[in-house]
Enzyme design. Structure first.
Site, mmCIF file in Angstrom:
data_model
loop_
_atom_site.group_PDB
_atom_site.id
_atom_site.type_symbol
_atom_site.label_atom_id
_atom_site.label_comp_id
_atom_site.label_asym_id
_atom_site.label_seq_id
_atom_site.Cartn_x
_atom_site.Cartn_y
_atom_site.Cartn_z
ATOM 1 N N ASP A 34 77.600 33.364 118.429
ATOM 2 C CA ASP A 34 76.540 33.340 119.435
ATOM 3 C C ASP A 34 75.732 34.637 119.339
ATOM 4 O O ASP A 34 76.288 35.717 119.169
ATOM 5 C CB ASP A 34 77.154 33.200 120.840
ATOM 6 N N ASN A 97 78.500 23.142 128.093
ATOM 7 C CA ASN A 97 77.559 22.955 129.196
ATOM 8 C C ASN A 97 76.697 21.731 128.930
ATOM 9 O O ASN A 97 76.328 21.475 127.775
ATOM 10 C CB ASN A 97 76.658 24.190 129.323
ATOM 11 N N GLY A 103 73.922 24.055 133.225
ATOM 12 C CA GLY A 103 73.409 25.307 132.676
ATOM 13 C C GLY A 103 73.201 25.278 131.167
ATOM 14 O O GLY A 103 73.261 26.310 130.504
ATOM 15 N N GLN A 104 72.936 24.075 130.623
ATOM 16 C CA GLN A 104 72.732 23.973 129.171
ATOM 17 C C GLN A 104 71.337 24.471 128.803
ATOM 18 O O GLN A 104 70.339 23.986 129.336
ATOM 19 C CB GLN A 104 72.895 22.507 128.738
ATOM 20 N N HIS A 110 77.106 21.272 121.844
ATOM 21 C CA HIS A 110 77.858 22.378 121.237
ATOM 22 C C HIS A 110 79.034 22.749 122.116
ATOM 23 O O HIS A 110 79.026 22.533 123.327
ATOM 24 C CB HIS A 110 76.969 23.601 121.012
ATOM 25 N N HIS A 112 81.294 26.106 123.090
ATOM 26 C CA HIS A 112 81.474 27.555 123.014
ATOM 27 C C HIS A 112 82.970 27.825 122.830
ATOM 28 O O HIS A 112 83.797 27.233 123.532
ATOM 29 C CB HIS A 112 81.074 28.234 124.337
HETATM 30 P P1 5GP Z 1 74.186 26.728 126.432
HETATM 31 O O1 5GP Z 1 73.707 27.457 127.646
HETATM 32 O O2 5GP Z 1 73.143 25.748 125.938
HETATM 33 O O3 5GP Z 1 75.536 26.124 126.620
HETATM 34 O O4 5GP Z 1 74.364 27.838 125.318
HETATM 35 C C1 5GP Z 1 73.462 28.118 124.311
HETATM 36 C C2 5GP Z 1 73.963 29.357 123.605
HETATM 37 O O5 5GP Z 1 73.211 29.523 122.418
HETATM 38 C C3 5GP Z 1 73.793 30.668 124.411
HETATM 39 O O6 5GP Z 1 75.055 31.284 124.587
HETATM 40 C C4 5GP Z 1 72.840 31.507 123.557
HETATM 41 O O7 5GP Z 1 73.160 32.887 123.553
HETATM 42 C C5 5GP Z 1 72.991 30.883 122.180
HETATM 43 N N1 5GP Z 1 71.796 30.969 121.375
HETATM 44 C C6 5GP Z 1 70.513 30.702 121.752
HETATM 45 N N2 5GP Z 1 69.673 30.874 120.727
HETATM 46 C C7 5GP Z 1 70.426 31.248 119.669
HETATM 47 C C8 5GP Z 1 70.100 31.564 118.313
HETATM 48 O O8 5GP Z 1 68.961 31.525 117.863
HETATM 49 N N3 5GP Z 1 71.154 31.909 117.505
HETATM 50 C C9 5GP Z 1 72.444 31.944 117.954
HETATM 51 N N4 5GP Z 1 73.382 32.299 117.086
HETATM 52 N N5 5GP Z 1 72.781 31.660 119.224
HETATM 53 C C10 5GP Z 1 71.767 31.307 120.075
#
Ligand code: 5GP
Length: 119
Positions: A34, A97, A103-104, A110, A112
């Protein structure tokens, strides 16, 4: 029902339009670190197929894709040394998420993986 946005960030990473710090790639998954880690180890595991959420993936992916995804996730846990529950490096938390209330941020399914320290 919203449709999959092919221009989301993870779709761009899958296409190679945006780079990532890769951990593992198989026929079914891509795993990478991340960009804004929330723990010492913060990895993301994404399927190669175009699925928005866990609900979408679990409902619409083929048996092969489902198996490939979770085998890939397991391989990442092994590779990162998180699968051993008996030492201080082991153990992890999985989070997925979904949607506005979940909070996605990125609308490509994906998981985490958080670990490397006590969460
Ligand atoms: P979500 O909130 O959708 O569950 O998590 C998305 C995750 O993707 C976040 O933790 C954010 O830091 C990560 N993220 C967003 N953009 C990028 C990117 O361009 N590269 C990487 N490696 N992670 C990203």
């Amino acid at each position: 029902m919203i449709s999959y946005d092919p221009n989301n960030i993870f779709a761009k990473i899958l296409r190679g339009d945006i780079s990532c710090h890769k951990i593992l790639e198989t026929d079914y998954i891509l795993a990478f670190h991340d960009v804004k880690p929330k723990a010492k180890i913060h990895a993301l595991v994404i399927p190669k197929g175009a699925y928005i959420s866990s609900y979408d993936f679990h409902g619409n992916a083929s048996d092969q894709e489902l198996k490939g995804y979770y085998q890939g996730l397991n391989a990442v846990l092994s590779q990162l040394g998180l699968c051993h529950m008996t030492n201080t490096k082991g153990g992890y938390r999985l989070i997925s998420n979904a949607g506005i209330n979940g909070g996605q941020e990125v609308p490509h399914f994906h998981t985490h993986i958080l670990g490397g320290e006590k969460i």
